[in-house]
Motif scaffolding. Structure first.
Motif, mmCIF file in Angstrom:
data_model
loop_
_atom_site.group_PDB
_atom_site.id
_atom_site.type_symbol
_atom_site.label_atom_id
_atom_site.label_comp_id
_atom_site.label_asym_id
_atom_site.label_seq_id
_atom_site.Cartn_x
_atom_site.Cartn_y
_atom_site.Cartn_z
ATOM 1 N N ILE A 165 0.830 -1.211 0.000
ATOM 2 C CA ILE A 165 0.000 0.000 0.000
ATOM 3 C C ILE A 165 0.862 1.258 0.000
ATOM 4 N N SER A 166 1.952 1.221 0.738
ATOM 5 C CA SER A 166 2.813 2.406 0.839
ATOM 6 C C SER A 166 3.483 2.769 -0.482
ATOM 7 N N ARG A 167 3.477 1.846 -1.465
ATOM 8 C CA ARG A 167 4.178 2.090 -2.723
ATOM 9 C C ARG A 167 3.221 2.247 -3.907
ATOM 10 N N ILE A 168 1.938 2.225 -3.640
ATOM 11 C CA ILE A 168 0.963 2.269 -4.736
ATOM 12 C C ILE A 168 1.065 3.555 -5.547
ATOM 13 N N VAL A 169 1.189 4.674 -4.862
ATOM 14 C CA VAL A 169 1.238 5.957 -5.568
ATOM 15 C C VAL A 169 2.441 6.007 -6.504
ATOM 16 N N GLY B 151 -7.463 -0.170 -0.133
ATOM 17 C CA GLY B 151 -7.250 -0.509 1.267
ATOM 18 C C GLY B 151 -6.438 -1.764 1.483
ATOM 19 N N ASP B 152 -6.417 -2.689 0.496
ATOM 20 C CA ASP B 152 -5.607 -3.897 0.649
ATOM 21 C C ASP B 152 -4.522 -4.001 -0.427
ATOM 22 N N GLY B 153 -4.279 -2.924 -1.159
ATOM 23 C CA GLY B 153 -3.160 -2.893 -2.099
ATOM 24 C C GLY B 153 -3.423 -3.524 -3.446
#
Length: 470
Positions: free
Chosen positions: A352-356, A382-384
Protein backbone atom coordinates in the motif's frame (compact mmCIF):
# COMPACT_ATOMS: atom_id res chain seq x y z
CA UNK A 1 -13.92 -43.22 -25.25
CA UNK A 2 -17.46 -44.54 -25.63
CA UNK A 3 -16.94 -46.95 -22.73
CA UNK A 4 -15.72 -44.09 -20.52
CA UNK A 5 -18.71 -41.89 -21.38
CA UNK A 6 -21.14 -44.76 -20.87
CA UNK A 7 -19.73 -45.38 -17.41
CA UNK A 8 -19.99 -41.65 -16.65
CA UNK A 9 -23.66 -41.81 -17.66
CA UNK A 10 -24.13 -44.79 -15.40
CA UNK A 11 -22.63 -42.82 -12.52
CA UNK A 12 -24.40 -39.44 -12.79
CA UNK A 13 -27.27 -40.14 -15.16
CA UNK A 14 -27.54 -39.74 -18.92
CA UNK A 15 -29.02 -36.23 -18.64
CA UNK A 16 -25.94 -35.03 -16.76
CA UNK A 17 -23.33 -36.06 -19.33
CA UNK A 18 -23.45 -33.44 -22.08
CA UNK A 19 -21.78 -33.99 -25.43
CA UNK A 20 -23.92 -32.14 -27.99
CA UNK A 21 -22.35 -28.80 -29.09
CA UNK A 22 -25.48 -26.87 -28.19
CA UNK A 23 -25.41 -28.26 -24.66
CA UNK A 24 -21.69 -27.83 -23.99
CA UNK A 25 -21.05 -24.42 -25.59
CA UNK A 26 -21.66 -22.35 -22.45
CA UNK A 27 -19.08 -24.39 -20.52
CA UNK A 28 -16.29 -24.05 -23.07
CA UNK A 29 -15.99 -20.28 -23.54
CA UNK A 30 -14.42 -18.03 -20.93
CA UNK A 31 -16.32 -15.15 -19.34
CA UNK A 32 -14.61 -12.48 -21.48
CA UNK A 33 -15.33 -14.51 -24.64
CA UNK A 34 -11.70 -14.39 -25.70
CA UNK A 35 -11.19 -18.18 -25.87
CA UNK A 36 -13.26 -21.28 -26.60
CA UNK A 37 -11.90 -24.72 -25.82
CA UNK A 38 -13.07 -28.23 -26.57
CA UNK A 39 -14.12 -31.04 -24.26
CA UNK A 40 -14.82 -34.74 -24.47
CA UNK A 41 -17.97 -34.03 -22.42
CA UNK A 42 -19.41 -31.87 -19.68
CA UNK A 43 -20.17 -34.03 -16.66
CA UNK A 44 -22.44 -32.72 -13.89
CA UNK A 45 -22.30 -34.83 -10.70
CA UNK A 46 -24.90 -34.18 -8.00
CA UNK A 47 -23.12 -35.47 -4.89
CA UNK A 48 -19.59 -35.70 -3.55
CA UNK A 49 -19.76 -39.48 -4.00
CA UNK A 50 -20.51 -38.96 -7.69
CA UNK A 51 -17.60 -36.51 -7.99
CA UNK A 52 -15.28 -39.10 -6.46
CA UNK A 53 -16.59 -41.82 -8.77
CA UNK A 54 -16.04 -39.67 -11.86
CA UNK A 55 -12.51 -38.84 -10.74
CA UNK A 56 -11.78 -42.54 -10.30
CA UNK A 57 -13.06 -43.18 -13.82
CA UNK A 58 -10.86 -40.41 -15.16
CA UNK A 59 -7.88 -42.02 -13.45
CA UNK A 60 -8.72 -45.36 -14.99
CA UNK A 61 -9.02 -43.93 -18.51
CA UNK A 62 -6.40 -41.16 -18.00
CA UNK A 63 -8.90 -38.44 -18.89
CA UNK A 64 -7.97 -34.91 -17.73
CA UNK A 65 -10.47 -32.99 -15.57
CA UNK A 66 -11.28 -29.28 -15.69
CA UNK A 67 -13.35 -28.39 -12.59
CA UNK A 68 -15.80 -25.55 -13.18
CA UNK A 69 -18.15 -23.51 -11.02
CA UNK A 70 -19.83 -20.39 -12.36
CA UNK A 71 -17.21 -19.93 -15.11
CA UNK A 72 -16.74 -16.26 -14.22
CA UNK A 73 -12.93 -16.37 -14.10
CA UNK A 74 -10.74 -13.97 -16.06
CA UNK A 75 -7.54 -16.01 -16.55
CA UNK A 76 -8.77 -19.08 -18.48
CA UNK A 77 -8.65 -21.20 -15.34
CA UNK A 78 -12.05 -22.88 -15.67
CA UNK A 79 -12.22 -23.75 -19.38
CA UNK A 80 -10.50 -26.61 -21.21
CA UNK A 81 -7.81 -26.23 -23.84
CA UNK A 82 -8.51 -26.94 -27.51
CA UNK A 83 -7.32 -30.57 -27.49
CA UNK A 84 -10.77 -32.01 -26.71
CA UNK A 85 -9.29 -34.67 -24.43
CA UNK A 86 -10.57 -33.37 -21.07
CA UNK A 87 -13.97 -33.38 -19.44
CA UNK A 88 -15.41 -30.29 -17.84
CA UNK A 89 -16.58 -31.30 -14.37
CA UNK A 90 -19.37 -28.83 -13.61
CA UNK A 91 -20.11 -28.59 -9.90
CA UNK A 92 -23.25 -26.47 -10.17
CA UNK A 93 -25.51 -29.33 -9.00
CA UNK A 94 -23.66 -29.43 -5.68
CA UNK A 95 -25.66 -26.45 -4.50
CA UNK A 96 -26.96 -27.33 -1.05
CA UNK A 97 -26.47 -25.35 2.12
CA UNK A 98 -25.91 -28.21 4.55
CA UNK A 99 -25.96 -26.50 7.94
CA UNK A 100 -25.99 -23.07 9.55
CA UNK A 101 -24.60 -22.85 13.09
CA UNK A 102 -25.34 -19.41 14.54
CA UNK A 103 -23.65 -20.22 17.85
CA UNK A 104 -20.40 -21.26 16.21
CA UNK A 105 -20.92 -18.58 13.53
CA UNK A 106 -20.34 -21.01 10.68
CA UNK A 107 -22.15 -22.28 7.61
CA UNK A 108 -21.39 -25.48 5.72
CA UNK A 109 -22.14 -25.18 2.01
CA UNK A 110 -21.47 -27.15 -1.13
CA UNK A 111 -19.12 -25.76 -3.72
CA UNK A 112 -21.76 -25.14 -6.39
CA UNK A 113 -23.67 -22.66 -4.22
CA UNK A 114 -23.92 -19.21 -5.79
CA UNK A 115 -22.18 -16.60 -3.64
CA UNK A 116 -25.25 -14.37 -3.50
CA UNK A 117 -27.37 -17.28 -2.26
CA UNK A 118 -24.86 -17.91 0.53
CA UNK A 119 -25.00 -14.22 1.48
CA UNK A 120 -28.80 -14.38 1.56
CA UNK A 121 -28.88 -17.57 3.63
CA UNK A 122 -26.54 -15.98 6.15
CA UNK A 123 -28.75 -12.89 6.32
CA UNK A 124 -31.85 -15.03 6.88
CA UNK A 125 -30.07 -16.53 9.89
CA UNK A 126 -29.25 -13.06 11.20
CA UNK A 127 -25.61 -13.30 10.19
CA UNK A 128 -23.23 -11.81 7.62
CA UNK A 129 -21.08 -13.63 5.08
CA UNK A 130 -18.91 -10.72 3.97
CA UNK A 131 -17.37 -11.90 0.70
CA UNK A 132 -18.65 -9.51 -1.97
CA UNK A 133 -17.62 -9.08 -5.60
CA UNK A 134 -19.14 -8.03 -8.89
CA UNK A 135 -19.88 -11.58 -10.07
CA UNK A 136 -21.62 -12.61 -6.83
CA UNK A 137 -24.87 -13.35 -8.67
CA UNK A 138 -23.22 -16.06 -10.77
CA UNK A 139 -19.89 -17.12 -9.24
CA UNK A 140 -19.79 -20.13 -6.94
CA UNK A 141 -18.21 -20.75 -3.55
CA UNK A 142 -16.01 -23.46 -5.02
CA UNK A 143 -14.63 -21.04 -7.57
CA UNK A 144 -14.17 -18.36 -4.90
CA UNK A 145 -12.15 -20.79 -2.80
CA UNK A 146 -10.20 -22.19 -5.73
CA UNK A 147 -9.00 -18.71 -6.71
CA UNK A 148 -8.90 -17.28 -3.16
CA UNK A 149 -11.20 -14.49 -4.33
CA UNK A 150 -10.90 -11.04 -2.79
CA UNK A 151 -13.60 -8.46 -3.42
CA UNK A 152 -14.53 -5.24 -1.72
CA UNK A 153 -14.39 -6.20 1.98
CA UNK A 154 -10.87 -7.69 2.22
CA UNK A 155 -9.73 -4.67 4.20
CA UNK A 156 -11.82 -5.82 7.18
CA UNK A 157 -12.57 -9.50 6.66
CA UNK A 158 -9.75 -10.83 4.48
CA UNK A 159 -9.72 -12.92 1.31
CA UNK A 160 -11.79 -16.08 0.91
CA UNK A 161 -8.98 -18.04 2.56
CA UNK A 162 -9.57 -16.13 5.79
CA UNK A 163 -13.31 -16.82 5.58
CA UNK A 164 -12.95 -20.62 5.41
CA UNK A 165 -12.41 -22.96 8.36
CA UNK A 166 -12.66 -26.36 6.71
CA UNK A 167 -13.02 -28.16 3.39
CA UNK A 168 -14.32 -31.32 1.82
CA UNK A 169 -12.12 -32.30 -1.12
CA UNK A 170 -12.02 -35.08 -3.68
CA UNK A 171 -8.38 -35.96 -4.24
CA UNK A 172 -6.86 -36.71 -7.66
CA UNK A 173 -7.15 -40.40 -6.77
CA UNK A 174 -10.90 -40.14 -6.21
CA UNK A 175 -10.77 -40.32 -2.42
CA UNK A 176 -12.85 -38.00 -0.24
CA UNK A 177 -11.09 -35.95 2.42
CA UNK A 178 -13.60 -34.77 5.01
CA UNK A 179 -11.97 -31.72 6.57
CA UNK A 180 -15.26 -29.97 7.37
CA UNK A 181 -14.18 -28.88 10.83
CA UNK A 182 -15.61 -25.63 12.13
CA UNK A 183 -12.60 -24.99 14.32
CA UNK A 184 -10.69 -21.76 14.68
CA UNK A 185 -7.79 -23.54 16.37
CA UNK A 186 -6.52 -26.90 15.12
CA UNK A 187 -2.77 -27.52 15.33
CA UNK A 188 -2.69 -31.17 14.30
CA UNK A 189 -0.27 -31.21 11.41
CA UNK A 190 0.02 -29.71 7.96
CA UNK A 191 -2.67 -27.22 6.98
CA UNK A 192 -4.17 -29.19 4.12
CA UNK A 193 -7.02 -26.73 3.76
CA UNK A 194 -4.72 -23.95 2.61
CA UNK A 195 -3.13 -26.21 -0.01
CA UNK A 196 -6.41 -26.46 -1.90
CA UNK A 197 -7.57 -22.87 -1.46
CA UNK A 198 -6.11 -20.83 -4.31
CA UNK A 199 -4.90 -23.93 -6.20
CA UNK A 200 -7.49 -23.48 -8.98
CA UNK A 201 -8.45 -27.14 -9.00
CA UNK A 202 -4.94 -28.37 -9.83
CA UNK A 203 -4.50 -30.36 -6.59
CA UNK A 204 -8.03 -31.62 -5.96
CA UNK A 205 -11.69 -30.71 -6.25
CA UNK A 206 -13.32 -28.69 -3.47
CA UNK A 207 -16.86 -30.04 -2.95
CA UNK A 208 -17.91 -28.30 0.28
CA UNK A 209 -16.64 -25.79 2.84
CA UNK A 210 -17.21 -24.52 6.35
CA UNK A 211 -17.43 -20.73 6.09
CA UNK A 212 -17.14 -18.10 8.80
CA UNK A 213 -20.16 -15.97 9.62
CA UNK A 214 -20.24 -12.65 11.44
CA UNK A 215 -22.86 -10.63 13.31
CA UNK A 216 -24.92 -8.38 11.09
CA UNK A 217 -23.70 -4.78 11.46
CA UNK A 218 -26.13 -2.41 13.13
CA UNK A 219 -25.27 0.26 10.59
CA UNK A 220 -23.67 0.43 7.16
CA UNK A 221 -22.73 3.80 5.72
CA UNK A 222 -21.40 4.59 2.26
CA UNK A 223 -19.66 7.76 1.12
CA UNK A 224 -17.94 8.97 -2.03
CA UNK A 225 -15.02 11.37 -1.56
CA UNK A 226 -13.44 13.49 -4.29
CA UNK A 227 -9.77 14.46 -4.31
CA UNK A 228 -6.89 15.57 -6.49
CA UNK A 229 -4.30 12.79 -6.36
CA UNK A 230 -3.73 9.15 -5.37
CA UNK A 231 -1.50 10.56 -2.60
CA UNK A 232 -4.60 12.20 -1.15
CA UNK A 233 -6.37 8.85 -1.30
CA UNK A 234 -3.62 7.27 0.81
CA UNK A 235 -3.81 10.16 3.26
CA UNK A 236 -7.57 9.60 3.49
CA UNK A 237 -6.98 5.89 4.13
CA UNK A 238 -4.68 6.70 7.04
CA UNK A 239 -7.25 9.14 8.46
CA UNK A 240 -10.06 6.64 8.03
CA UNK A 241 -8.17 3.85 9.75
CA UNK A 242 -7.35 6.13 12.66
CA UNK A 243 -10.91 7.46 13.01
CA UNK A 244 -12.95 4.36 12.18
CA UNK A 245 -10.70 1.45 13.05
CA UNK A 246 -12.23 -1.95 12.29
CA UNK A 247 -15.47 -0.28 11.14
CA UNK A 248 -13.76 0.63 7.86
CA UNK A 249 -14.96 -2.19 5.59
CA UNK A 250 -14.34 -0.95 2.06
CA UNK A 251 -11.99 1.59 0.49
CA UNK A 252 -12.11 1.72 -3.32
CA UNK A 253 -10.02 4.01 -5.52
CA UNK A 254 -11.42 5.18 -8.87
CA UNK A 255 -9.91 7.62 -11.35
CA UNK A 256 -11.91 10.30 -13.13
CA UNK A 257 -11.46 8.47 -16.45
CA UNK A 258 -13.05 5.34 -14.95
CA UNK A 259 -16.19 7.22 -14.00
CA UNK A 260 -16.31 9.13 -17.28
CA UNK A 261 -16.49 5.75 -19.01
CA UNK A 262 -19.35 4.75 -16.71
CA UNK A 263 -21.23 7.97 -17.48
CA UNK A 264 -20.60 7.52 -21.21
CA UNK A 265 -21.98 3.99 -21.42
CA UNK A 266 -24.49 4.02 -18.55
CA UNK A 267 -26.11 7.44 -18.71
CA UNK A 268 -28.39 6.69 -15.77
CA UNK A 269 -25.38 6.54 -13.43
CA UNK A 270 -24.16 9.98 -12.45
CA UNK A 271 -21.67 11.44 -9.99
CA UNK A 272 -23.23 13.31 -7.06
CA UNK A 273 -20.91 16.30 -7.52
CA UNK A 274 -21.37 19.48 -9.59
CA UNK A 275 -17.89 19.09 -11.11
CA UNK A 276 -15.37 16.36 -11.88
CA UNK A 277 -12.27 15.64 -9.81
CA UNK A 278 -9.16 13.64 -10.77
CA UNK A 279 -9.64 10.89 -8.18
CA UNK A 280 -12.42 9.40 -6.06
CA UNK A 281 -12.63 7.03 -3.12
CA UNK A 282 -15.72 5.00 -2.29
CA UNK A 283 -15.63 4.02 1.35
CA UNK A 284 -17.94 1.98 3.52
CA UNK A 285 -18.29 1.70 7.28
CA UNK A 286 -19.92 -1.26 9.02
CA UNK A 287 -20.53 -0.49 12.66
CA UNK A 288 -21.59 -2.96 15.34
CA UNK A 289 -22.66 -0.28 17.86
CA UNK A 290 -25.35 1.95 16.35
CA UNK A 291 -26.23 4.11 13.38
CA UNK A 292 -25.62 7.20 15.49
CA UNK A 293 -22.12 6.00 16.33
CA UNK A 294 -21.38 5.24 12.67
CA UNK A 295 -22.66 8.64 11.55
CA UNK A 296 -20.50 10.37 14.15
CA UNK A 297 -17.39 8.52 12.95
CA UNK A 298 -18.07 9.28 9.32
CA UNK A 299 -18.86 12.93 10.00
CA UNK A 300 -15.64 13.30 11.99
CA UNK A 301 -13.63 11.67 9.21
CA UNK A 302 -15.07 13.84 6.44
CA UNK A 303 -14.73 17.03 8.49
CA UNK A 304 -11.06 16.33 9.26
CA UNK A 305 -10.34 15.37 5.65
CA UNK A 306 -11.92 18.57 4.32
CA UNK A 307 -10.16 20.77 6.87
CA UNK A 308 -6.79 19.21 6.10
CA UNK A 309 -7.31 19.57 2.35
CA UNK A 310 -7.17 15.82 1.79
CA UNK A 311 -10.51 15.82 -0.05
CA UNK A 312 -12.41 18.54 -1.93
CA UNK A 313 -15.94 17.19 -1.59
CA UNK A 314 -17.89 14.23 -0.25
CA UNK A 315 -21.33 12.71 -0.68
CA UNK A 316 -22.81 10.49 2.02
CA UNK A 317 -25.61 8.07 1.12
CA UNK A 318 -28.69 8.71 3.23
CA UNK A 319 -30.63 5.64 2.09
CA UNK A 320 -30.08 2.11 0.82
CA UNK A 321 -30.96 3.31 -2.68
CA UNK A 322 -28.32 6.03 -2.56
CA UNK A 323 -25.75 3.56 -1.23
CA UNK A 324 -26.50 1.20 -4.11
CA UNK A 325 -26.20 4.10 -6.54
CA UNK A 326 -22.70 4.89 -5.27
CA UNK A 327 -21.64 1.25 -5.42
CA UNK A 328 -23.10 0.99 -8.92
CA UNK A 329 -20.56 3.58 -10.06
CA UNK A 330 -17.73 1.33 -8.88
CA UNK A 331 -19.24 -1.95 -10.07
CA UNK A 332 -20.00 -0.64 -13.56
CA UNK A 333 -16.39 0.29 -14.32
CA UNK A 334 -15.49 -3.13 -15.81
CA UNK A 335 -18.79 -3.17 -17.71
CA UNK A 336 -18.16 0.32 -19.09
CA UNK A 337 -14.65 -0.61 -20.14
CA UNK A 338 -16.03 -3.64 -21.97
CA UNK A 339 -18.54 -1.39 -23.75
CA UNK A 340 -15.70 0.93 -24.72
CA UNK A 341 -13.99 -1.95 -26.51
CA UNK A 342 -11.22 -4.45 -26.11
CA UNK A 343 -8.76 -3.74 -23.31
CA UNK A 344 -5.86 -5.29 -21.47
CA UNK A 345 -6.53 -6.15 -17.84
CA UNK A 346 -4.08 -6.40 -14.97
CA UNK A 347 -5.02 -7.65 -11.52
CA UNK A 348 -2.00 -6.65 -9.43
CA UNK A 349 -1.09 -5.99 -5.83
CA UNK A 350 1.59 -3.69 -4.51
CA UNK A 351 2.45 -2.74 -0.92
CA UNK A 352 0.00 0.00 0.00
CA UNK A 353 2.81 2.41 0.84
CA UNK A 354 4.18 2.09 -2.72
CA UNK A 355 0.96 2.27 -4.74
CA UNK A 356 1.24 5.96 -5.57
CA UNK A 357 4.80 5.61 -6.82
CA UNK A 358 3.83 2.49 -8.77
CA UNK A 359 0.96 4.26 -10.55
CA UNK A 360 3.04 7.31 -11.42
CA UNK A 361 6.05 5.32 -12.61
CA UNK A 362 4.14 2.71 -14.59
CA UNK A 363 1.83 5.26 -16.21
CA UNK A 364 4.92 7.08 -17.49
CA UNK A 365 6.54 3.87 -18.77
CA UNK A 366 3.42 2.91 -20.69
CA UNK A 367 3.06 6.35 -22.25
CA UNK A 368 6.67 6.20 -23.40
CA UNK A 369 6.18 2.87 -25.17
CA UNK A 370 2.50 3.11 -26.09
CA UNK A 371 1.63 6.80 -26.48
CA UNK A 372 -1.96 7.90 -25.82
CA UNK A 373 -2.98 4.60 -24.24
CA UNK A 374 -5.74 5.23 -21.71
CA UNK A 375 -5.39 4.02 -18.13
CA UNK A 376 -8.43 2.61 -16.34
CA UNK A 377 -7.07 2.42 -12.81
CA UNK A 378 -9.34 1.40 -9.96
CA UNK A 379 -9.52 -1.14 -7.18
CA UNK A 380 -9.22 -2.08 -3.57
CA UNK A 381 -6.74 0.52 -2.36
CA UNK A 382 -7.25 -0.51 1.27
CA UNK A 383 -5.61 -3.90 0.65
CA UNK A 384 -3.16 -2.89 -2.10
CA UNK A 385 -5.03 -4.50 -5.01
CA UNK A 386 -5.32 -2.48 -8.22
CA UNK A 387 -7.16 -3.30 -11.42
CA UNK A 388 -4.61 -1.53 -13.58
CA UNK A 389 -6.22 -1.81 -16.99
CA UNK A 390 -5.11 -0.35 -20.30
CA UNK A 391 -7.44 0.74 -23.10
CA UNK A 392 -6.21 1.59 -26.60
CA UNK A 393 -5.86 5.17 -27.82
CA UNK A 394 -9.06 6.49 -29.33
CA UNK A 395 -7.47 6.61 -32.79
CA UNK A 396 -6.03 3.06 -32.73
CA UNK A 397 -7.81 -0.07 -33.90
CA UNK A 398 -8.52 -2.27 -30.86
CA UNK A 399 -7.21 -5.44 -32.51
CA UNK A 400 -3.91 -3.77 -33.35
CA UNK A 401 -3.58 -2.67 -29.74
CA UNK A 402 -4.47 -6.11 -28.35
CA UNK A 403 -1.76 -7.58 -30.57
CA UNK A 404 0.71 -5.73 -28.36
CA UNK A 405 -0.64 -7.28 -25.17
CA UNK A 406 2.48 -9.29 -24.38
CA UNK A 407 4.66 -6.17 -24.56
CA UNK A 408 2.23 -4.15 -22.42
CA UNK A 409 2.01 -6.96 -19.88
CA UNK A 410 5.78 -7.04 -19.64
CA UNK A 411 5.99 -3.33 -18.85
CA UNK A 412 3.30 -3.60 -16.19
CA UNK A 413 4.43 -6.86 -14.62
CA UNK A 414 8.10 -5.88 -14.57
CA UNK A 415 7.08 -2.71 -12.76
CA UNK A 416 4.92 -4.66 -10.31
CA UNK A 417 7.88 -6.91 -9.56
CA UNK A 418 10.22 -3.96 -9.00
CA UNK A 419 7.77 -2.54 -6.47
CA UNK A 420 7.60 -5.81 -4.56
CA UNK A 421 4.15 -6.76 -5.82
CA UNK A 422 2.27 -9.68 -7.35
CA UNK A 423 1.00 -10.04 -10.92
CA UNK A 424 -2.16 -11.74 -9.65
CA UNK A 425 -3.89 -10.35 -6.60
CA UNK A 426 -7.29 -12.06 -6.67
CA UNK A 427 -8.03 -13.54 -10.10
CA UNK A 428 -5.50 -16.39 -10.03
CA UNK A 429 -3.05 -17.55 -12.70
CA UNK A 430 -5.11 -19.98 -14.77
CA UNK A 431 -3.62 -20.59 -18.21
CA UNK A 432 -3.27 -16.89 -19.00
CA UNK A 433 -0.54 -16.11 -16.45
CA UNK A 434 0.90 -19.59 -15.96
CA UNK A 435 4.07 -18.92 -17.94
CA UNK A 436 4.28 -15.24 -17.07
CA UNK A 437 4.63 -15.93 -13.35
CA UNK A 438 7.79 -17.96 -13.95
CA UNK A 439 9.57 -14.67 -14.70
CA UNK A 440 8.90 -13.38 -11.19
CA UNK A 441 9.04 -16.39 -8.88
CA UNK A 442 12.33 -17.89 -7.78
CA UNK A 443 13.48 -21.30 -8.96
CA UNK A 444 13.11 -22.56 -5.39
CA UNK A 445 9.48 -21.42 -5.21
CA UNK A 446 8.62 -22.95 -8.58
CA UNK A 447 10.25 -26.26 -7.61
CA UNK A 448 8.28 -26.38 -4.37
CA UNK A 449 5.05 -25.84 -6.30
CA UNK A 450 5.97 -28.53 -8.85
CA UNK A 451 6.84 -30.94 -6.05
CA UNK A 452 3.40 -30.48 -4.50
CA UNK A 453 1.69 -30.89 -7.87
CA UNK A 454 3.56 -34.08 -8.73
CA UNK A 455 3.05 -35.56 -5.27
CA UNK A 456 -0.71 -35.01 -5.16
CA UNK A 457 -1.50 -35.38 -8.88
CA UNK A 458 1.14 -37.73 -10.31
CA UNK A 459 -0.77 -38.32 -13.56
CA UNK A 460 -1.30 -34.58 -14.16
CA UNK A 461 -5.06 -34.96 -14.67
CA UNK A 462 -6.29 -32.12 -12.46
CA UNK A 463 -6.91 -28.96 -14.48
CA UNK A 464 -3.82 -29.51 -16.66
CA UNK A 465 -2.04 -26.48 -18.07
CA UNK A 466 -3.29 -24.19 -15.31
CA UNK A 467 -1.22 -22.40 -12.63
CA UNK A 468 1.94 -24.43 -13.21
CA UNK A 469 3.50 -26.32 -16.09
CA UNK A 470 3.90 -29.87 -14.80
Amino acid sequence: MNDFLDRCRGTVGTNHVLTAPGDTAAFLTDWRRRFTGKALAVVKPGTVAEVAAIVRLCNEFRVPIVPQGGNTGLVLGSVPDDSGTAIVLSLTRLNRIRTVDTVNNTMTVESGCILEEVQNAAAEAGRLFPLSLAAEGSCTIGGNLSTNAGGTAVLRYGNTRELCLGLEVVTPQGEIWDGLRGLRKDNTGYDLRDLFIGAEGTLGIITAAVLKLFPQPRAQLTALAAMQTPEDALRLLTLAQGTCGAALTGFELMSDFCLKLVAKHFAQLRLPFPQNYPQYVLLELSDSESEEHANAMLESLITDALEQGVIQDAAVASSIAQSKALWNLREHIPLAQAEEGKNIKHDVSVPISRIVEFIRTTDALLQQSFPKCRMVTFGHLGDGNLHYNVSPPEDEAPDAFIARQAAINRVVHDSVHRFGGSISAEHGLGALKRDEVRLYKSEVEMKLMQTLKHALDPHGLMNPGKVIQA
